[in-house]
Design an enzyme around this catalytic site. Structure first.
Site, PDB file in Angstrom:
ATOM      1  N   HIS A   1     109.128  -1.753  -8.949  1.00 45.98           N
ATOM      2  CA  HIS A   1     110.201  -2.315  -8.105  1.00 45.98           C
ATOM      3  C   HIS A   1     110.073  -1.864  -6.874  1.00 45.98           C
ATOM      4  CE1 HIS A   1     112.901  -3.607 -11.644  1.00 45.98           C
ATOM      5  NE2 HIS A   1     112.517  -2.590 -12.168  1.00 45.98           N
TER       6      HIS A   1
ATOM      7  N   ASN B   1     117.988  -6.200 -14.982  1.00 51.04           N
ATOM      8  CA  ASN B   1     116.891  -7.225 -14.339  1.00 51.04           C
ATOM      9  C   ASN B   1     117.841  -8.559 -14.224  1.00 51.04           C
ATOM     10  OD1 ASN B   1     114.814  -5.621 -14.306  1.00 51.04           O
ATOM     11  ND2 ASN B   1     114.108  -5.975 -16.346  1.00 51.04           N
TER      12      ASN B   1
END
EC number: 1.11.1.6
Length: 520
Positions: free
Chosen positions: A62, A140
């Site tokens: 990320h 997500n």
């Protein structure tokens, strides 16, 4: 006025970080005007040393992301019933409060300055600054994940990253891993469909992915899954569209979010939950704790419980978006874990990586600090700048329990949820893996154009893989759905024939052109 001095025109005077006025920010001190520098160039040493450290280490995953501030408003009900029937968490039961939030959107695998058009899941992480302390919901855009056991996570990320020798992204590495991890087939089906590239962060869904628990005032628990639906609508990119955007703008999603908020076109998401009785649910052909599985709406409806609005951009990207630190273990009273193995593994990993990346006192930074008062005996460590040690007054008690002072436990906790657990320690997989059933169902639920895109994207990605990997992947596609497997199979055969023809054409062209003369 002295001829050597310059007017300040009302501007603040530059200082170093000690507050010392800087009188020359253009020249280091040297022996003569051409000689070597001296070690006592304090301002230079401080400036360059800080510069060398001004970027925190890149997130392991990320790394590429952007964020915004906003608020969450609970509706207080679940299908007309008080939400307190299911949870005592004040962030949901107290409808008179707008809970401040900070949200970070991100890609998963690729590096900090990678294009935002790459085929990759997107992170959707929310920090709620609730009246009971912070709650982090870290998920997500897609509702599932590649694996279900945390022991596989480092290997999965290594396989998805560039080759450690060439530093070139090689999809053969990814499919090599996936071909030996059948539980990933459901996620692969989503990622290589048009759902694999969200058009913008404003137009994508969010999901907690994992199964969590809600606990009510009696200590009774239910299983829950979280889903964010964009009020702006859902938009994804086909590969050709993504390629066009990437050719001119690799920051398109960050730019879109920033400009929308600056123009007061505030993005909104409604929060839905699915609720299931706590337990094993033998009537299902999957384990409800399995993060590679969806709970279908037909059997477990979505319940609308709140709204989130993002209405302020960060004032400083590094201080806020880059240093914000999330963890799946950050839960408030009334919210709890399930026994999802991957969730429990992430709960350790996320907080551990924040201490490495930002520092042991990362929770003292304004972006991470709870909005309620913190009273803790945890002290010291690098960059500890707390001043309010509160109960450290005479007598100086920084431990608990104590008869002479210090902090005390809460004597009025809620009824604790106490699930019954018994069994042998094992290393076995869950009993209802069903690795291919939902992947096939997801394939069959796609529109025909989505299936076409899925097959085209998979064939393009698999064409560069060696045959044994292709064969293993084909076996699993057939397990998911016969039509799914047959179409990928035919696509690979057509691709192989096309590549052979291109090579033959290139050889004929080279023969016609002959060899160029040596210009040297």
């Amino acid at each position: 006025m002295d001829k050597k001095s310059k007017p300040n025109h009302g501007k603040e005077t530059l200082t170093n970080q000690q507050g010392h006025v800087v009188t020359d920010n253009q020249n280091v001190r040297t022996v003569g005007n051409r000689g070597p520098m001296t070690l006592e160039n304090y301002d230079f040493l401080e400036k360059i040393s800080h510069f060398d450290r001004e970027k925190t280490p890149e997130r392991i995953v990320h790394a590429r992301g952007t964020g915004a501030h906003g608020y969450f408003q609970s509706y207080g009900t679940v299908d007309g019933e008080p939400i307190s029937k299911y949870t005592r968490a004040k962030v949901f039961t107290n409808t008179d409060v707008q809970t401040p939030v900070f949200v970070r959107f991100s890609s998963v695998v690729h590096s900090k300055h990678s294009p935002e058009t790459l085929r990759d899941p997107r992170g959707f992480a929310i920090k709620f600054y609730t009246e009971d302390g912070n709650w982090d919901l870290v998920g997500n855009n897609l509702k599932i994940f590649f694996i279900r056991d945390p022991l596989k996570f480092p290997d999965m990320i290594h396989a998805f990253r560039p080759d450690p020798v060439t530093n070139i992204q090689n999809l053969e590495r990814m499919f090599d891993f996936v071909s030996q991890s059948p539980e990933a087939m459901h996620m692969i089906t989503f990622v290589y469909s048009p759902w694999g590239i969200p058009a913008t962060y404003r137009h994508m869904q969010g999901s907690g992915v994992h199964t969590y628990k809600w606990v009510n005032a009696e200590g009774k628990a239910v299983l829950v899954k979280y889903h964010w639906e964009p009020v702006q609508g859902i938009k994804n990119l086909r590969q050709e569209e993504a390629n066009k955007i990437q050719a001119t703008n690799f920051n398109h999603a960050t730019q879109d979010l920033y400009e929308a908020i600056e123009n007061e076109d505030y993005p909104e998401w409604e929060l839905y939950v699915q609720i299931m009785e706590d337990g094993e649910h033998p009537e299902l052909d999957y384990d409800p704790l399995d993060p590679t599985k969806i709970w279908y709406k037909e059997t477990h409806p979505w319940h609308k419980v709140g709204m989130m609005v993002l209405n302020k951009n960060p004032d400083n990207f590094h201080a806020e978006t880059e240093q914000v630190a999330f963890g799946t273990g950050v839960l408030v009273d009334g919210l709890d874990f399930s026994d999802d193995k991957l969730l429990q593994g992430r709960t350790y990993s996320y907080s551990d990586t924040q201490r490495y990346r930002v520092g042991p006192n990362y929770l003292q930074l304004p972006i991470n600090r709870p909005h309620k008062k913190v009273s803790t005996n945890q002290t010291g460590g690098q960059m500890d700048f707390r001043q309010d040690y509160g109960e450290f007054k005479n007598p100086h008690v920084d431990y608990e329990p104590s008869n002479i002072g210090g902090l005390k436990e809460d004597n009025n906790p809620g009824v604790e949820h106490q699930p019954y657990v018994e069994g042998e320690l094992q290393r076995n997989a869950i009993p209802r893996e069903n690795n291919f059933g939902q992947a096939g169902e997801t394939y069959r639920r796609l529109d025909e154009w989505e299936k076409d895109d899925l097959i085209k994207n998979l064939v393009s990605a698999l064409s560069g893989c060696r045959k044994e990997i292709q064969d293993q992947m084909l076996n699993m596609f057939y397990e998911c759905d016969k039509d799914y497997g047959a179409r990928v199979d035919q696509g690979l055969k057509n691709s192989s024939n096309s590549q052979t023809e291109k090579m033959e054409d290139a050889m004929h062209d080279a023969e016609r052109m002959g060899h160029p003369s040596d210009p040297y």
